[in-house]
Design a protein around this motif. Structure first.
Motif, short mmCIF file in Angstrom:
data_model
loop_
_atom_site.label_atom_id
_atom_site.label_comp_id
_atom_site.label_asym_id
_atom_site.label_seq_id
_atom_site.Cartn_x
_atom_site.Cartn_y
_atom_site.Cartn_z
N ARG A 160 0.83 -1.21 0.00
CA ARG A 160 0.00 0.00 0.00
C ARG A 160 0.85 1.25 0.00
NH1 ARG A 160 -3.78 0.47 4.74
NH2 ARG A 160 -3.72 2.58 3.90
N GLU A 187 0.13 3.53 -3.07
CA GLU A 187 -0.59 4.76 -2.77
C GLU A 187 0.29 5.98 -2.97
OE1 GLU A 187 -2.43 4.48 1.07
OE2 GLU A 187 -3.51 2.64 0.56
N MET A 212 0.02 6.75 -6.58
CA MET A 212 -1.31 7.28 -6.87
C MET A 212 -1.45 8.71 -6.37
SD MET A 212 -4.15 6.52 -8.32
CE MET A 212 -5.78 7.25 -8.44
N ALA A 263 -9.89 1.20 -5.98
CA ALA A 263 -8.72 1.66 -6.73
C ALA A 263 -8.95 1.52 -8.23
CB ALA A 263 -7.48 0.89 -6.30
N GLN A 301 -11.63 3.99 -9.33
CA GLN A 301 -11.07 5.34 -9.42
C GLN A 301 -10.20 5.48 -10.67
OE1 GLN A 301 -8.75 6.51 -5.96
NE2 GLN A 301 -9.77 8.49 -5.90
N TYR A 303 -12.65 3.90 -0.49
CA TYR A 303 -11.32 3.32 -0.27
C TYR A 303 -10.80 3.66 1.13
CZ TYR A 303 -6.38 2.21 -1.19
OH TYR A 303 -5.11 1.69 -1.14
N GLY A 317 -4.01 4.17 -11.06
CA GLY A 317 -5.11 3.70 -10.22
C GLY A 317 -5.42 2.23 -10.47
N LEU A 323 -2.59 0.15 -9.10
CA LEU A 323 -2.72 0.00 -7.65
C LEU A 323 -3.72 -1.09 -7.31
CD1 LEU A 323 -2.30 0.82 -4.70
CD2 LEU A 323 -3.98 2.66 -5.05
N GLY A 324 -4.85 -1.11 -8.01
CA GLY A 324 -5.85 -2.15 -7.77
C GLY A 324 -5.31 -3.54 -8.04
#
Length: 423
Positions: free
Chosen positions: A13, A17, A20, A79, A82, A117, A175, A178-179
């Motif tokens: 994360r 993150e 992101m 994520a 988004q 989130y 995004g 990240l997911g």
């Protein structure tokens, strides 16, 4: 607790993150300018208020969804959702399609996914980190956000004006990345909370109604009610960092020289200047939060609350009186100092006034300061059309002073309640 000792979920994360957040802050500070240009200031402000209402509802439901469907699932879906929303926003700002309405709708949907989130991400930290180490972990995530607030706007100041499509495209792809990282490299943590299932019995609207009912406690505690009201009024000032201030700078801060050496000079316009002062804010917050908080702990708590609001008022007046880049940099330094003054004492005050058996409800209700502020703060943009910039800044100045007065009243009420309990 060192980062190498963290649960793998948190390491993934922190990396994902950070990417992101940097990409998001490359364009987010300039969106108020974009929507004001496309829709007009009066309509843009009302639309931003409208979009925030849905984000508020999503935020209220975020805790329910994190418990009902799991931390990992909500974070992965949010994520990716988004990311797809930002790709749609990019398409609406592409050379082949120019649709601010699709862009606004995409931005609003991205905000909803972001609100879903956040509670799941916070719950995951509580799941895998011992209580004694949580504040340290949260502090590192908070610092990473502020580093993003430094780097992102600087990149945006250079590229946003001519490359908005590319920045949005990159953000959408990050995004989704990240997911996918969360889906592959993290594990579900909700099962570690043995009581998780107990919190999700019943329909979602029962949960929402019960949560709203919990907020009714603010009407029964006069000190806490004044804390919320003062926080909302003060919030109308600091929420302008990515609303009124960028629009003001874009309209009134003209192209000017910031540095010059011999025949070489570095010139900035309104949008570039805003990117610079926003990066200044993030840099000062990341650098000085700990030291200023320690300093404030030596002061009388009441004085910190009151003086913080007064310093916000001073900062707002400084912004309104200059279009010189170095004057605005000074105003931002004062603004940031006001922000840092209250950074470490607000949560501590809530924990102090909250009855032990209701502490969770008090912290949840305390977030209303930001929820309500974030919802109504965009109204300052149409106000600049209705009454002009000068009067809009004067209104914010008066609201900041009013919040200082209410903080004074709050402490007077708190002291009376303390005396009554002792007697």
């Amino acid at each position: 607790m060192k980062i190498r000792d963290w649960d793998r979920n948190l390491k993934v994360r922190l990396f994902g993150e950070a990417l992101m957040n940097i990409s998001f802050w490359m364009f987010f500070p300039f969106l108020a300018i974009y929507f004001a240009d496309e829709f007009g200031k009066d309509k843009a402000g009302l639309l931003l208020v409208f979009s925030q209402i849905f984000s508020v509802i999503a935020n209220l439901m975020g805790g329910y969804c994190a418990d009902k469907f799991g931390r990992k699932r909500m974070m992965v879906l949010s994520a990716i959702g988004q990311g797809l929303s930002f790709l749609a926003f990019a398409a609406a700002s592409s050379p082949w399609l120019d649709s601010p309405w699709i862009g606004f709708l995409s931005f609003s949907i991205a905000g909803i996914f972001g609100s879903l989130y956040w509670p799941a991400s916070q719950a995951m930290v509580a799941d895998v980190v011992k209580e004694k180490d949580r504040s340290h972990v949260f502090a590192i995530f908070y610092t990473s956000i502020n580093i993003a607030v430094v780097i992102g706007p600087i990149i945006g100041a250079i590229f946003y004006a001519k490359h908005r499509f590319e920045l949005l495209l990159i953000t959408g792809m990050i995004g989704i990345l990240l997911g996918l990282l969360l889906a592959k490299w993290t594990s579900e943590t909700a099962s570690l909370k043995t009581s998780a299932d107990d919190s999700v019995d019943g329909k979602w609207y029962y949960f929402l109604l019960n949560q709203l009912k919990d907020y009714s406690l603010i009407a029964k505690d006069k000190t806490f009610l004044l804390f919320i009201v003062a926080g909302v009024l003060a919030g109308q000032t600091f929420m302008q960092l990515d609303l009124l201030i960028p629009v003001y700078m874009k309209d009134l801060v003209k192209d000017q020289t910031m540095f010059s050496f011999g025949n070489w000079s570095f010139r900035v316009g309104g949008e570039q200047a805003f990117g610079i002062v926003l990066a200044e804010n993030g840099f000062l917050v990341a650098l000085l939060t700990v030291s200023v908080t320690r300093w404030m702990n030596r002061w009388n708590e009441r004085n910190v609350f009151i003086i913080s609001s007064i310093v916000y008022a001073v900062a707002i007046i400084l912004f309104s009186q200059t279009v010189w880049i170095w004057g605005i940099i000074l105003a931002m330094a004062v603004f940031t100092f006001a922000e840092l003054m209250g950074a470490g004492i607000q949560q501590n005050f809530v924990s102090k006034i909250a009855p032990e058996h209701m502490r969770g409800q008090y912290f949840a209700a305390a977030s209303l300061r930001f929820t309500i502020s974030r919802t109504i703060a965009p109204l300052t943009i149409p106000m600049t059309v209705w009454i002009g910039y000068n009067w809009t800044f004067i209104v914010l100045f008066l609201l900041a002073l009013l919040s200082a007065a209410i903080y004074w009243l709050m402490f007077a009420t708190y002291e009376k309640q303390a005396i009554h309990k002792e007697s």
